[in-house]
Design a protein around this motif. Structure first.
Motif, PDB file in Angstrom:
ATOM      1  N   VAL A   2      31.249  43.634  15.203  1.00 23.44           N
ATOM      2  CA  VAL A   2      30.976  42.362  15.882  1.00 23.44           C
ATOM      3  C   VAL A   2      29.826  42.554  16.863  1.00 23.44           C
ATOM      4  CG1 VAL A   2      31.890  40.580  17.422  1.00 23.44           C
ATOM      5  CG2 VAL A   2      33.388  41.645  15.700  1.00 23.44           C
ATOM      6  N   ILE A   3      28.895  41.603  16.886  1.00 20.18           N
ATOM      7  CA  ILE A   3      27.889  41.544  17.950  1.00 20.18           C
ATOM      8  C   ILE A   3      27.897  40.146  18.544  1.00 20.18           C
ATOM      9  CG2 ILE A   3      26.027  41.134  16.275  1.00 20.18           C
ATOM     10  CD1 ILE A   3      24.144  42.528  18.326  1.00 20.18           C
ATOM     11  N   ILE A   4      28.019  40.076  19.867  1.00 24.15           N
ATOM     12  CA  ILE A   4      28.100  38.825  20.615  1.00 24.15           C
ATOM     13  C   ILE A   4      26.942  38.794  21.605  1.00 24.15           C
ATOM     14  CG2 ILE A   4      29.480  37.445  22.220  1.00 24.15           C
ATOM     15  CD1 ILE A   4      31.966  38.939  21.027  1.00 24.15           C
ATOM     16  N   VAL A   5      26.179  37.704  21.601  1.00 21.94           N
ATOM     17  CA  VAL A   5      24.986  37.615  22.436  1.00 21.94           C
ATOM     18  C   VAL A   5      24.973  36.313  23.221  1.00 21.94           C
ATOM     19  CG1 VAL A   5      22.467  37.712  22.493  1.00 21.94           C
ATOM     20  CG2 VAL A   5      23.721  38.906  20.670  1.00 21.94           C
ATOM     21  N   CYS A  40      31.888  35.610  26.646  1.00 23.07           N
ATOM     22  CA  CYS A  40      33.059  36.354  27.131  1.00 23.07           C
ATOM     23  C   CYS A  40      34.324  35.922  26.397  1.00 23.07           C
ATOM     24  CB  CYS A  40      33.219  36.151  28.631  1.00 23.07           C
ATOM     25  SG  CYS A  40      31.968  36.992  29.636  1.00 23.07           S
ATOM     26  N   HIS A  41      34.461  34.628  26.164  1.00 17.46           N
ATOM     27  CA  HIS A  41      35.618  34.117  25.427  1.00 17.46           C
ATOM     28  C   HIS A  41      35.623  34.676  24.001  1.00 17.46           C
ATOM     29  CE1 HIS A  41      38.162  30.280  24.321  1.00 17.46           C
ATOM     30  NE2 HIS A  41      38.735  31.405  23.915  1.00 17.46           N
ATOM     31  N   ALA A  42      34.455  34.704  23.365  1.00 23.03           N
ATOM     32  CA  ALA A  42      34.378  35.255  22.010  1.00 23.03           C
ATOM     33  C   ALA A  42      34.824  36.712  21.994  1.00 23.03           C
ATOM     34  CB  ALA A  42      32.954  35.127  21.476  1.00 23.03           C
ATOM     35  N   THR A  74      41.830  30.443  32.009  1.00 21.79           N
ATOM     36  CA  THR A  74      42.074  31.819  32.408  1.00 21.79           C
ATOM     37  C   THR A  74      40.758  32.592  32.458  1.00 21.79           C
ATOM     38  OG1 THR A  74      42.446  32.436  30.094  1.00 21.79           O
ATOM     39  CG2 THR A  74      44.383  31.809  31.399  1.00 21.79           C
ATOM     40  N   ASP A  75      40.781  33.725  33.127  1.00 23.61           N
ATOM     41  CA  ASP A  75      39.600  34.572  33.253  1.00 23.61           C
ATOM     42  C   ASP A  75      39.225  35.156  31.895  1.00 23.61           C
ATOM     43  OD1 ASP A  75      37.582  36.243  34.151  1.00 23.61           O
ATOM     44  OD2 ASP A  75      38.961  37.795  34.879  1.00 23.61           O
ATOM     45  N   VAL A  76      37.986  34.913  31.447  1.00 25.61           N
ATOM     46  CA  VAL A  76      37.526  35.490  30.184  1.00 25.61           C
ATOM     47  C   VAL A  76      36.606  36.685  30.402  1.00 25.61           C
ATOM     48  CG1 VAL A  76      37.767  33.349  28.850  1.00 25.61           C
ATOM     49  CG2 VAL A  76      35.606  33.826  30.046  1.00 25.61           C
ATOM     50  N   TYR A  77      36.342  37.019  31.650  1.00 30.79           N
ATOM     51  CA  TYR A  77      35.415  38.115  31.977  1.00 30.79           C
ATOM     52  C   TYR A  77      36.104  39.473  32.022  1.00 30.79           C
ATOM     53  CZ  TYR A  77      31.757  40.667  34.576  1.00 30.79           C
ATOM     54  OH  TYR A  77      30.803  41.566  34.976  1.00 30.79           O
ATOM     55  N   HIS A  78      37.372  39.474  32.373  1.00 34.56           N
ATOM     56  CA  HIS A  78      38.086  40.743  32.564  1.00 34.56           C
ATOM     57  C   HIS A  78      38.052  41.588  31.287  1.00 34.56           C
ATOM     58  CE1 HIS A  78      40.993  43.622  34.053  1.00 34.56           C
ATOM     59  NE2 HIS A  78      41.669  43.479  32.927  1.00 34.56           N
ATOM     60  N   GLY A  79      37.630  42.824  31.421  1.00 38.16           N
ATOM     61  CA  GLY A  79      37.658  43.763  30.312  1.00 38.16           C
ATOM     62  C   GLY A  79      36.504  43.664  29.339  1.00 38.16           C
TER      63      GLY A  79
END
Length: 447
Positions: free
Chosen positions: A35-38, A54-56, A97-102
């Protein structure tokens, strides 16, 4: 361009892959997922792009695809931004919810460039040595690749926060090269941008096991959504939140790509969601690209409640944000300041329009041709070499295209001039004359 050094597939897998418990995670038959997410923008008013990305990531991570086979490119200037009322947290919907964590942040800031993206996608580890995490899509002939891109776009290009623009021809050449080198069994691409259909229309073949969907056709805007009063920005994009909210609630082991496309197309009523390439791949299940933990019915997420999307065309986002701020303002002084910002934005847009018109007037043979260039849109870009050259000159000498959507809306005039065989040198000389003025230099620095 960096010299491409080919490594064997087995060595690359050893470098970036790790074994998984087959009872927890089901790979594609005889292969693995990559997977590549940009997110191709930066800045607080572009919050939604990195929130989408971030959600993806959270989707593919939750569904068991290991971080060793996920690459994330994002500027990463939101979580700790002074404008963020919840430091360290990014959300993708109101009260979300937070989508940035991790989130793995493999490439950030100035490393988020189109050339780096192409090198990563094609598995060019040598070119990425010493940059970011160094991870690439080290896929092989049995593997499935999922590409998710979110940002601004224009005819035949999508923007990046650094290093220029990604042109449709370069992207499609990379995909075809990967196919010829057996670097995937199947590849799926989800693209969110204005005029994103132009990245694949008449370019992505139907016989190379590649399937793409886009937020818009080749001529229209995509739409931002979910305005958040506390953050004073939009949290998502309609197409992106629709496919991701669908992936959050469906059983991806039975839900097909075509089923997801159809529901996203139906619910994205702001623009025309499109599909390109090998449409027979629509019968494949989504988990072959986004992963799946095979949740039981008890574990399956509840459907999202219906929330007004508050959607606006992407080019109108800066003004829409100011209008929301004006409505919420509590003092005369604050309102006056916002009205001044709105006036300045309108003035800047007028300058962009006037500058482009002057370039067209200088580069064309007659007022009739100039009027035709400005007032019509060609439905198909064929003169890619011409277009690539003049867009780069325009970005270097007139207006930045990396983070601002409005100048992108005028690039169709260069499509028109290239298709009418206006010489490149005549267009670039016109840009030098018009954009060499003090006013245009001032514009480039602040817009």
């Amino acid at each position: 361009m960096a010299t491409i050094i080919l490594f064997s597939f087995s060595l690359l897998v050893c470098a970036f892959a790790s074994p998984l418990d087959p009872e927890v995670y089901a790979e594609p038959s005889s292969g693995v997922n990559w997977v590549i997410i940009v997110a191709g923008s930066n800045g607080w008013y572009n919050y939604r792009h990195q929130a989408d990305a971030c959600h993806a990531y959270q989707i593919v991570h939750k569904n068991g695809i290991p971080d060793e086979r996920v690459v994330v490119m994002m500027y990463d200037d939101l979580a700790q931004n002074p404008q963020n009322p919840t430091p360290g947290i990014i959300i993708n919907r109101p009260n979300g919810t937070d989508v940035y964590h991790g989130v793995v942040k493999d490439y950030t800031a100035e490393d988020v460039t189109p050339q780096n993206f192409l090198n990563i996608l094609q598995g060019n580890a040598a070119a990425m040595s010493g940059i970011g995490s160094g991870k690439v899509i080290a896929s092989g002939p049995n593997d499935h690749v999922f590409v998710n891109f979110v940002d601004h776009g224009a005819p035949g290009i999508v923007a990046f926060p650094a290093g220029g623009e990604l042109h449709a021809t370069d992207l499609n050449n990379a995909i075809q090269s990967m196919y010829q080198q057996q670097k995937y069994a199947k590849i799926t691409l989800y693209f969110e941008a204005c005029e994103s259909g132009s990245m694949f229309e008449n370019l992505l073949p139907s016989n190379i096991n590649a399937f793409a969907t886009t937020a818009a056709n080749a001529e229209e805007s995509s739409y931002a959504c979910y305005f958040d009063a506390e953050r004073e920005t939009y949290l998502g994009d309609v197409y992106s939140v629709k496919w991701m909210e669908d992936s959050d609630v469906e059983d991806l082991t039975t839900w097909t790509l075509q089923q997801q496309f159809q529901i996203v197309k139906q619910e994205t009523n702001t623009s025309h969601v499109m599909e390109y390439g090998d449409l027979s791949m629509g019968s494949l299940v989504v988990d072959e690209f986004q992963g799946s933990q095979n949740p039981s019915p008890k574990q399956k997420a509840k459907p999202y409640p219906r929330v007004p999307l508050d959607a606006v065309p992407a080019p109108d986002v800066p003004m829409a944000i100011l209008q929301h701020r004006l409505t919420a303002s509590k003092s005369t002084k604050e309102r006056q300041g916002i009205v001044q910002e709105m006036s300045k934005l309108l003035e800047l847009r007028s300058m962009v329009t006037d500058t482009v018109r002057k370039i067209v007037d200088l580069a064309t043979d007659s007022s009739a041709q100039a009027d035709r260039i400005v007032n019509t849109k060609k439905t198909k870009l064929q003169s890619h070499y011409c277009y690539k050259a003049v867009v780069r000159h325009f970005a270097d000498n007139c207006f930045s295209l990396n983070t601002n959507d409005y100048p992108l809306r005028h690039l169709y005039v260069f499509v028109n001039m290239c298709e009418e065989r206006v010489p490149v040198v005549r267009m670039t000389e016109a840009m030098d004359r018009v954009c060499g003025t003090q006013l245009a230099k001032f514009m480039k620095g602040i817009y």
